[in-house]
Write a protein that holds these residues in place. Structure first.
Motif, PDB file in Angstrom:
ATOM      1  N   VAL A   1      13.088   4.215 -27.683  1.00 56.57           N
ATOM      2  CA  VAL A   1      13.977   5.374 -27.789  1.00 56.57           C
ATOM      3  C   VAL A   1      13.963   6.245 -26.530  1.00 56.57           C
ATOM      4  O   VAL A   1      15.032   6.674 -26.061  1.00 56.57           O
ATOM      5  CB  VAL A   1      13.631   6.204 -29.039  1.00 56.57           C
ATOM      6  CG1 VAL A   1      14.370   7.539 -29.031  1.00 56.57           C
ATOM      7  CG2 VAL A   1      14.003   5.424 -30.299  1.00 56.57           C
ATOM      8  N   PRO A   2      12.792   6.560 -25.914  1.00 58.41           N
ATOM      9  CA  PRO A   2      12.825   7.359 -24.676  1.00 58.41           C
ATOM     10  C   PRO A   2      13.673   6.721 -23.579  1.00 58.41           C
ATOM     11  O   PRO A   2      14.354   7.421 -22.827  1.00 58.41           O
ATOM     12  CB  PRO A   2      11.343   7.431 -24.271  1.00 58.41           C
ATOM     13  CG  PRO A   2      10.600   7.262 -25.543  1.00 58.41           C
ATOM     14  CD  PRO A   2      11.409   6.299 -26.348  1.00 58.41           C
ATOM     15  N   GLY A   3      13.648   5.385 -23.502  1.00 57.31           N
ATOM     16  CA  GLY A   3      14.462   4.709 -22.494  1.00 57.31           C
ATOM     17  C   GLY A   3      15.944   4.848 -22.761  1.00 57.31           C
ATOM     18  O   GLY A   3      16.751   4.991 -21.838  1.00 57.31           O
TER      19      GLY A   3
ATOM     20  N   LEU B   1       4.877  -2.996 -15.060  1.00 50.45           N
ATOM     21  CA  LEU B   1       4.534  -4.106 -15.945  1.00 50.45           C
ATOM     22  C   LEU B   1       3.895  -5.252 -15.181  1.00 50.45           C
ATOM     23  O   LEU B   1       2.976  -5.915 -15.676  1.00 50.45           O
ATOM     24  CB  LEU B   1       5.782  -4.605 -16.673  1.00 50.45           C
ATOM     25  CG  LEU B   1       6.392  -3.670 -17.716  1.00 50.45           C
ATOM     26  CD1 LEU B   1       7.561  -4.357 -18.414  1.00 50.45           C
ATOM     27  CD2 LEU B   1       5.360  -3.241 -18.739  1.00 50.45           C
ATOM     28  N   SER B   2       4.371  -5.488 -13.966  1.00 43.68           N
ATOM     29  CA  SER B   2       3.812  -6.575 -13.168  1.00 43.68           C
ATOM     30  C   SER B   2       2.357  -6.309 -12.815  1.00 43.68           C
ATOM     31  O   SER B   2       1.500  -7.194 -12.893  1.00 43.68           O
ATOM     32  CB  SER B   2       4.647  -6.757 -11.889  1.00 43.68           C
ATOM     33  OG  SER B   2       4.084  -7.758 -11.071  1.00 43.68           O
ATOM     34  N   LEU B   3       2.053  -5.073 -12.428  1.00 40.06           N
ATOM     35  CA  LEU B   3       0.687  -4.730 -12.048  1.00 40.06           C
ATOM     36  C   LEU B   3      -0.238  -4.690 -13.259  1.00 40.06           C
ATOM     37  O   LEU B   3      -1.452  -4.876 -13.132  1.00 40.06           O
ATOM     38  CB  LEU B   3       0.672  -3.371 -11.336  1.00 40.06           C
ATOM     39  CG  LEU B   3       1.405  -3.325  -9.992  1.00 40.06           C
ATOM     40  CD1 LEU B   3       1.432  -1.903  -9.452  1.00 40.06           C
ATOM     41  CD2 LEU B   3       0.744  -4.260  -8.984  1.00 40.06           C
ATOM     42  N   GLY B   4       0.330  -4.444 -14.443  1.00 40.95           N
ATOM     43  CA  GLY B   4      -0.492  -4.395 -15.646  1.00 40.95           C
ATOM     44  C   GLY B   4      -1.046  -5.741 -16.053  1.00 40.95           C
ATOM     45  O   GLY B   4      -2.044  -5.822 -16.768  1.00 40.95           O
ATOM     46  N   GLY B   5      -0.387  -6.838 -15.602  1.00 38.00           N
ATOM     47  CA  GLY B   5      -0.856  -8.174 -15.931  1.00 38.00           C
ATOM     48  C   GLY B   5      -0.860  -8.418 -17.422  1.00 38.00           C
ATOM     49  O   GLY B   5       0.083  -8.096 -18.135  1.00 38.00           O
TER      50      GLY B   5
ATOM     51  N   ILE C   1       4.805   0.295 -21.678  1.00 38.14           N
ATOM     52  CA  ILE C   1       6.134  -0.240 -21.971  1.00 38.14           C
ATOM     53  C   ILE C   1       7.135   0.892 -22.149  1.00 38.14           C
ATOM     54  O   ILE C   1       8.265   0.832 -21.626  1.00 38.14           O
ATOM     55  CB  ILE C   1       6.075  -1.122 -23.229  1.00 38.14           C
ATOM     56  CG1 ILE C   1       5.318  -2.406 -22.932  1.00 38.14           C
ATOM     57  CG2 ILE C   1       7.479  -1.437 -23.736  1.00 38.14           C
ATOM     58  CD1 ILE C   1       5.093  -3.283 -24.148  1.00 38.14           C
ATOM     59  N   ALA C   2       6.762   1.938 -22.888  1.00 39.23           N
ATOM     60  CA  ALA C   2       7.677   3.062 -23.126  1.00 39.23           C
ATOM     61  C   ALA C   2       8.061   3.734 -21.813  1.00 39.23           C
ATOM     62  O   ALA C   2       9.240   4.036 -21.572  1.00 39.23           O
ATOM     63  CB  ALA C   2       7.029   4.065 -24.070  1.00 39.23           C
TER      64      ALA C   2
END
Length: 505
Positions: free
Chosen positions: A316-318, A356-360, A368-369
Motif C-alpha cells: 500500500v505505501p508504494g 533488494l539486491s544488496l539484501g541477498g 520490501i515495503a
C-alpha cells in the motif's frame, strides 16, 4: 520536427465540467485493464493448488493477457480512429465484463488461459480509446497534461493495485473473485459513458488497411511469443524462426506505412527523439514494475507465509507513493525539463532494486515495503512524463494510433517483466534448488516446477525440509533478479536523459 510542432495553441478552448466528469468515467476501464495485468500475482498460489497448472502454464496465465493486448492495440486504436473511439470503448467494455464472468468460473487451467486471451482481445479495445479521447477532450495544454497525469497515474497505480485488490478479495472469496470485480466497475461506464463522453474519430480516416493490420499483428504477436518461448523453453529453432518471421512482418509493415498516403501508423514519428525515447522509458519502467510484483508477491506469501490480505498491505505505501509522484510531477515539469524529472524519478526506482539486491537472501518485509515505495515514486513520475511527450508529438486526429503505440509499449513491458525477470528468477530458482534426501519423485518434480508447487508438495507430504530448500532457492533468484532490475532502470534513466533533454518544459 520537435515535440512542440503539433501542440494546440495557447488559446485552445478549456475543458468543461462535463469533460472532467467524463475523465472520471474513463478512469474506470483504465484502472480495470491495468489491474488485470497483475491481479493474478496474488491469486496464483490458490490457482496453482486448485487447477494444478505447469510452470509454463503458470507463466502463460499471467502473460497471455498482456501479450494479446500488445498484439492488438495498434489495430484497435486504428479502428477507433475510423469508426469512433467511444463506440469501440463501449463495445469493448461489454465484452470484457462478459468474459470476466467466464474466467471467474473456469474449471481448468486451459479454459482459464483461454479466458485470459479473450480478456486481452476486449482489453485492447479499451485502452487506446481512453487515452485518445483525452487528447480530443482536453485541448488546453496545461489541462491536458493534468488529465494525462491522472490517466498515467491510474494506469500505473492499477498495475500496483492488482496484488492489493487480489489480496483483499482472496481473504474473503474464491480466486475467481479477482475477475468478477470487472462487472461492477464497468457498469457505470456503460451507463454514463454515452452521456458524458463525446464521440470522436479521425475526420479523414481513409480505408481500413487490412493488410497493414495483419502485418502489425504478426510482428507484435510473433515478437512477444518468441520472447515468451525463450523464457519457458530456452533458445531453440522454434523461437528463432518466430523471431525472424516477426521481424520480416515488421519490416513489411514499416515499408507499407511509409508508402501509404494515409497510414494507420505514421512510422516517421519514431524519428522524433522525444517520441521514441518516451516509448522506451514507458516500456522499461513497466518491465521494472511488473517484474518486481511477480517475485515480491510470491515472496510475501510463500516465503514469509503471510496471508493474501496481510501481504497486500505491505504494498500500500508504494501505491500511495506512485499516485503522489504521478500527480506532483506535473508541477515539477513547470520548472525543470522532462529529462530531469524522468531521471530524478527513476533514481528512486534504481535505489529500490539496489536495496533488494544488496539484501541477498535476508530480504525483510520492511525492506520490501520501502523498496516498493521508492519504485512507485519513480514509475509514477516516468509514466506521466512519457505519455505526455508521446501525445504531444501527434495531431489530435491520430491520437488513437499514438495512444495505441504508447499502450503497446506498456503491455510489452508487462510481458517482458514476467518473461525476462520472471524467467531469470525461475532459472536461478531451479539451479539453486537442492532437493532433500528422501523426497519422493512426484514431490521433487512439483518443487522443481515452481515455489507454489513446492509449497503444495510440502503440505501434502508434511516435509518442511523441502519447503525450506525451495524458499532458499527462490530468494537466491530474487537477489539476481533485483540486480537485473536495477540495470534496467538505469538504462531507462539514460535513455530518458539522452532523448528528452531538449524537450521543452
Amino acid at each position: 520536427m520537435t515535440a512542440l510542432d503539433l501542440t494546440p495553441p495557447a488559446t485552445a478552448p478549456r475543458a468543461t465540467r462535463r469533460d472532467w466528469a467524463g475523465l472520471a468515467v474513463l478512469m474506470l476501464p483504465v484502472l480495470l485493464v491495468s489491474i488485470d495485468t497483475t491481479v493474478l500475482n496474488f491469486a496464483l498460489p490458490q490457482i496453482a493448488q486448485a487447477l494444478s497448472p505447469t510452470a509454463a502454464q503458470q507463466l502463460w496465465l499471467i502473460d497471455a493477457y498482456p501479450l494479446v493486448l500488445a498484439t492488438l492495440l495498434v489495430t484497435m486504436g486504428t479502428v477507433g480512429d475510423r469508426i469512433g473511439r467511444r463506440r469501440v470503448l463501449l463495445v469493448g467494455a461489454t465484452g470484457f465484463a462478459a468474459v470476466s464472468v467466464l474466467a471467474a468460473f473456469a474449471p481448468t487451467a486451459e479454459l482459464l488461459l483461454l479466458a485470459r486471451v479473450g480478456l486481452g482481445v476486449f482489453g485492447a479495445t479499451l485502452m487506446p480509446a481512453t487515452l485518445s479521447l483525452l487528447r480530443t477532450m482536453f485541448l488546453d495544454r496545461s489541462q491536458r497534461r493534468l488529465a494525462i497525469a491522472i490517466w498515467a497515474t491510474g494506469f500505473s497505480v492499477g498495475a500496483a493495485l492488482g496484488p492489493v485488490v487480489g489480496g483483499v478479495l482472496l481473504a474473503h472469496f474464491h480466486w475467481g473473485s479477482v475477475f468478477l470485480v470487472a462487472v461492477p466497475v464497468l457498469v457505470p461506464l456503460l451507463v454514463l459513458g454515452p452521456f458524458l463522453i463525446r464521440e470522436s474519430r479521425d475526420p479523414a480516416p481513409g480505408r481500413i488497411d487490412l493488410v497493414g493490420i495483419a502485418l502489425s499483428m504478426a510482428a507484435l504477436g510473433g515478437l512477444a511469443w518468441s520472447l515468451k518461448h525463450v523464457a519457458v523453453e530456452g533458445l531453440d529453432a522454434v523461437s528463432v524462426a518466430a523471431l525472424v518471421a516477426a521481424l520480416a512482418a515488421g519490416t513489411a509493415f514499416v515499408r507499407r506505412m511509409r508508402r501509404s498516403v494515409n497510414p494507420m501508423l505514421d512510422v516517421r514519428l519514431f524519428a522524433v527523439p522525444a517520441f521514441s525515447g518516451a516509448l522506451a522509458v514507458n516500456l522499461l519502467s513497466i518491465v521494472a514494475l511488473t517484474g518486481f510484483l511477480f517475485f515480491v508477491t510470491q515472496h510475501l506469501q510463500l516465503v514469509e507465509g503471510m496471508p493474501p490480505l496481510e501481504a497486500s498491505l505491505v504494498l500500500v505505501p508504494g501505491v500511495l507513493a506512485m499516485i503522489a509522484a504521478g500527480l506532483l510531477v506535473v508541477r515539477v515539469v513547470r520548472h525543470v525539463r522532462p529529462a530531469v524529472a524522468v531521471v530524478g524519478g527513476l533514481t528512486f526506482s534504481f535505489v529500490a532494486y539496489a536495496l533488494l539486491s544488496l539484501g541477498g537472501t535476508a530480504t525483510t518485509i520492511p525492506q520490501i515495503a520501502i523498496s516498493f515505495a521508492l519504485l512507485g515514486m519513480g514509475i509514477g513520475a516516468a509514466e506521466t512524463i512519457s505519455n505526455d511527450q508521446i501525445l504531444t508529438a501527434v495531431p489530435p486526429a491520430k491520437a488513437g494510433a499514438a495512444s495505441a503505440v504508447s499502450e503497446t509499449a506498456y503491455e510489452f513491458g508487462a510481458v517482458l517483466g514476467t518473461t525476462v525477470l520472471g524467467g531469470l528468477l525461475t532459472a536461478v530458482y531451479r539451479s539453486s534448488l537442492h532437493i532433500p534426501a528422501g523426497t519422493d519423485e512426484a514431490s521433487a518434480a512439483a518443487a522443481r516446477e515452481t515455489l507454489g508447487g513446492a509449497a503444495a508438495a510440502a503440505e501434502r507430504t508434511g516435509d518442511p525440509a523441502l519447503l525450506e530448500a525451495a524458499r532458499a532457492a527462490f530468494d537466491a533468484g530474487v537477489g539476481v533478479t533485483s540486480t537485473a532490475g536495477a540495470v534496467l532502470v538505469a538504462v531507462a534513466a539514460l535513455v530518458g536523459w539522452v532523448t528528452l533533454r531538449h524537450a521543452e518544459r
